[in-house]
Design an enzyme around this catalytic site. Structure first.
Site, short mmCIF file in Angstrom:
data_model
loop_
_atom_site.label_atom_id
_atom_site.label_comp_id
_atom_site.label_asym_id
_atom_site.label_seq_id
_atom_site.Cartn_x
_atom_site.Cartn_y
_atom_site.Cartn_z
N HIS A 264 -2.85 5.70 1.08
CA HIS A 264 -3.75 6.14 2.16
C HIS A 264 -4.99 6.79 1.56
O HIS A 264 -4.88 7.48 0.54
CB HIS A 264 -3.02 7.14 3.08
CG HIS A 264 -3.66 7.27 4.41
ND1 HIS A 264 -4.71 8.12 4.65
CD2 HIS A 264 -3.40 6.63 5.59
CE1 HIS A 264 -5.07 8.01 5.92
NE2 HIS A 264 -4.29 7.12 6.51
N ASP A 320 2.29 2.83 8.86
CA ASP A 320 2.62 1.43 9.12
C ASP A 320 3.94 1.01 8.49
O ASP A 320 4.49 -0.04 8.84
CB ASP A 320 1.50 0.52 8.60
CG ASP A 320 0.27 0.60 9.48
OD1 ASP A 320 0.44 0.80 10.69
OD2 ASP A 320 -0.85 0.48 8.96
N1 ACO Z 1 0.50 -0.54 -3.76
C1 ACO Z 1 0.17 -0.45 -5.06
N2 ACO Z 1 -0.91 0.19 -5.53
C2 ACO Z 1 -1.72 0.79 -4.63
C3 ACO Z 1 -1.44 0.76 -3.26
C4 ACO Z 1 -0.28 0.07 -2.83
N3 ACO Z 1 0.04 -0.01 -1.54
N4 ACO Z 1 -2.40 1.43 -2.60
C5 ACO Z 1 -3.25 1.87 -3.52
N5 ACO Z 1 -2.85 1.50 -4.76
C6 ACO Z 1 -3.50 1.85 -6.04
C7 ACO Z 1 -4.74 1.03 -6.27
O1 ACO Z 1 -4.44 -0.16 -6.98
C8 ACO Z 1 -5.61 1.99 -7.04
O2 ACO Z 1 -5.18 2.00 -8.36
P1 ACO Z 1 -6.28 2.17 -9.55
O3 ACO Z 1 -6.86 3.54 -9.36
O4 ACO Z 1 -5.50 1.99 -10.81
O5 ACO Z 1 -7.30 1.06 -9.33
C9 ACO Z 1 -5.26 3.34 -6.44
O6 ACO Z 1 -3.94 3.20 -5.93
C10 ACO Z 1 -6.19 3.78 -5.33
O7 ACO Z 1 -6.30 2.69 -4.40
P2 ACO Z 1 -7.62 2.36 -3.57
O8 ACO Z 1 -7.52 0.98 -3.03
O9 ACO Z 1 -8.84 2.72 -4.35
O10 ACO Z 1 -7.46 3.44 -2.41
P3 ACO Z 1 -8.21 3.43 -1.03
O11 ACO Z 1 -8.22 4.82 -0.54
O12 ACO Z 1 -9.51 2.72 -1.12
O13 ACO Z 1 -7.26 2.49 -0.12
C11 ACO Z 1 -5.46 1.77 1.21
C12 ACO Z 1 -6.30 2.96 0.72
C13 ACO Z 1 -6.38 0.61 1.64
C14 ACO Z 1 -4.67 2.20 2.41
C15 ACO Z 1 -4.52 1.31 0.06
O14 ACO Z 1 -3.63 2.34 -0.28
C16 ACO Z 1 -3.74 0.05 0.42
O15 ACO Z 1 -4.25 -1.07 0.22
N6 ACO Z 1 -2.49 0.21 0.98
C17 ACO Z 1 -1.73 -0.94 1.44
C18 ACO Z 1 -2.23 -1.34 2.83
C19 ACO Z 1 -1.85 -0.33 3.88
O16 ACO Z 1 -0.72 0.13 3.96
N7 ACO Z 1 -2.81 -0.01 4.77
C20 ACO Z 1 -2.57 0.89 5.90
C21 ACO Z 1 -3.21 2.22 5.71
S1 ACO Z 1 -2.78 3.35 7.01
C22 ACO Z 1 -3.63 2.81 8.33
O17 ACO Z 1 -4.69 2.27 8.27
C23 ACO Z 1 -3.03 2.98 9.65
#
Ligand code: ACO
Length: 383
Positions: A264, A320
């Site tokens: 998140h 979610d």
């Molecule tokens: N699984 C594995 N690795 C992850 C995940 C995940 N679900 N989420 C983030 N990471 C990692 C990224 O690869 C990144 O690693 P790095 O720093 O080595 O590159 C780090 O964690 C940070 O991730 P970002 O994508 O930069 O974080 P951001 O804040 O932009 O994205 C997001 C947040 C989109 C929710 C992300 O965690 C994700 O894609 N989660 C899966 C989709 C999801 O569950 N979305 C629902 C969110 S809640 C909602 O909207 C109701």
């Protein structure tokens, strides 16, 4: 001198709001002063809607008035029902919802009236109508006639009734209770991407329907509301609890996939909604006699939480993750999960739209231009 680019607008504060506080460090969520735990335990979705629109809890008469108003306004114009029947039956339900809400504006007498009173009426109407559209669509695409909303029911009851009911059959109490809690938990969440999109849209002076359409389109993506369906597809792909470890190794450790429903932008601790939904998912799984999907989800979350990569990045289940199990256990089709999220979040979007109008300024960030400069014009026949 160019300003540093804030990719994804991380950490940028763009508004002051009374709607909700999201404390990502401690994993706390508060709507208008009430903790999400208190609301999930006690509130009817309509009470939360009143709270978010009016800034206080309703008394008994006010709650009954709002419940009745939403149930009455939930009836769709005949033209809208005819339109729904004309859409391709295999349409993605979020694409259907986006189109239908856009069309609704043309049948709404308040559509171009941006007064507070008109916007409050539209917020009530849209909340009811979106529920009916979601339920009606699921019936239409399965070849059944849609049911009209009942004026004596609350929103969660009406949804379950319109989705699965027939005359003389009362909506299933377990499903209603689960849907109500889900709607309460998902109604509002600070400056999330879809709420931001809604606020950007109306900050140009555009109308509430346009703002809600922007919200629906933004919610649809798998990084936001689309993640609940993606999480369930992932659990289904894993298939059995004993496959979790191997799936994690192949797809996450050695592959480049993400665990859907984990991570998140704001929460660097457990999302408090996920904690409530985990308990709910567990109880429903046990009472339904099928704990397999809950076990898969729990084992995968535990595997991730024990992994250094997830620990270092503070990646926890978000709302979610376990909501997928709750909604699957009450037999909702997976592609209806995100529309259900929209049914809840329309309350937050409309609360924010009203708030934006009350103290509006065009929302217009900037960018750093990194393209070429000073190119000579070459006539088209010489390129
Ligand atoms: N699984 C594995 N690795 C992850 C995940 C995940 N679900 N989420 C983030 N990471 C990692 C990224 O690869 C990144 O690693 P790095 O720093 O080595 O590159 C780090 O964690 C940070 O991730 P970002 O994508 O930069 O974080 P951001 O804040 O932009 O994205 C997001 C947040 C989109 C929710 C992300 O965690 C994700 O894609 N989660 C899966 C989709 C999801 O569950 N979305 C629902 C969110 S809640 C909602 O909207 C109701």
């Amino acid at each position: 001198m160019a300003e540093p680019t804030k990719k994804g607008l991380e950490g940028i504060v763009v508004a002051e709001s009374k709607t909700s506080l999201v404390n990502g460090q401690d994993g706390k969520l508060v709507y208008q002063g009430y903790s999400i735990e208190t609301l999930a335990e006690n509130a009817l979705f309509e009470e939360v809607a009143f709270l978010l629109w009016e800034g206080r809890l309703p008394n008994k008469a006010e709650l009954e008035n709002l419940r009745a108003a939403i149930a009455t306004e939930a009836a769709l114009p005949a033209e809208m029902l005819a339109q729904l029947k004309s859409y391709p039956k295999n349409a993605d339900p979020m694409a259907m919802l986006r189109t239908a809400v856009s069309a609704l504006a043309m049948y709404d007498a308040d559509s171009e009236d941006q007064s507070v009173e008109a916007n409050r009426r539209k917020a009530i109407r849209l909340t009811g109508q979106i529920t009916t559209i979601c339920a009606a669509w699921d019936r239409i695409r399965k070849g059944h006639e849609p049911l009209a909303p009942r004026k004596d029911l609350n929103l969660a009851q009406n949804f379950v009734y319109m989705l699965t009911g027939h005359e003389g059959k009362e909506p299933d109490a377990t499903a209603v209770e689960a849907i109500n809690v889900y709607l309460v938990l998902l109604a509002e969440h600070g400056m999330n991407a879809s709420t931001f999109a809604s606020r950007v849209t109306v900050a140009t002076g555009s109308d509430m329907h346009s703002g809600v359409v922007s919200g629906i389109g933004t919610l649809k993506g798998p990084s936001h509301g689309g993640a609940n369906a993606e999480a369930m597809h992932m659990f289904l792909e894993i298939g059995e609890p004993e496959n979790v470890a191997e799936w994690f190794r192949k797809n996450i450790k050695e592959g480049d996939r993400r665990i859907m429903g984990i991570g998140h932008r704001i929460y660097k601790a457990l999302d408090p909604r996920a904690a409530i939904l985990e308990d709910k998912a567990k109880a429903l799984a046990e009472s339904s006699g099928n704990s397999k999907w809950f076990q898969i989800a729990k084992q995968l979350a535990d595997t991730a939480r024990a992994d250094a990569y997830f620990i270092e990045r503070k990646l926890y289940p978000n709302v979610d993750y376990y909501s997928a199990i709750v909604l699957y256990t009450i037999d909702l089709d997976v592609d209806m999960f995100t529309p259900l999220f929209a049914m809840a979040r329309v309350v937050g979007w409309t609360a924010h739209i009203i708030e934006q109008f009350a103290n509006n300024r065009l929302i217009r960030p900037d960018l750093n231009y990194v393209g070429p400069m000073g190119l000579p014009w070459v006539p088209v026949d010489q390129r």
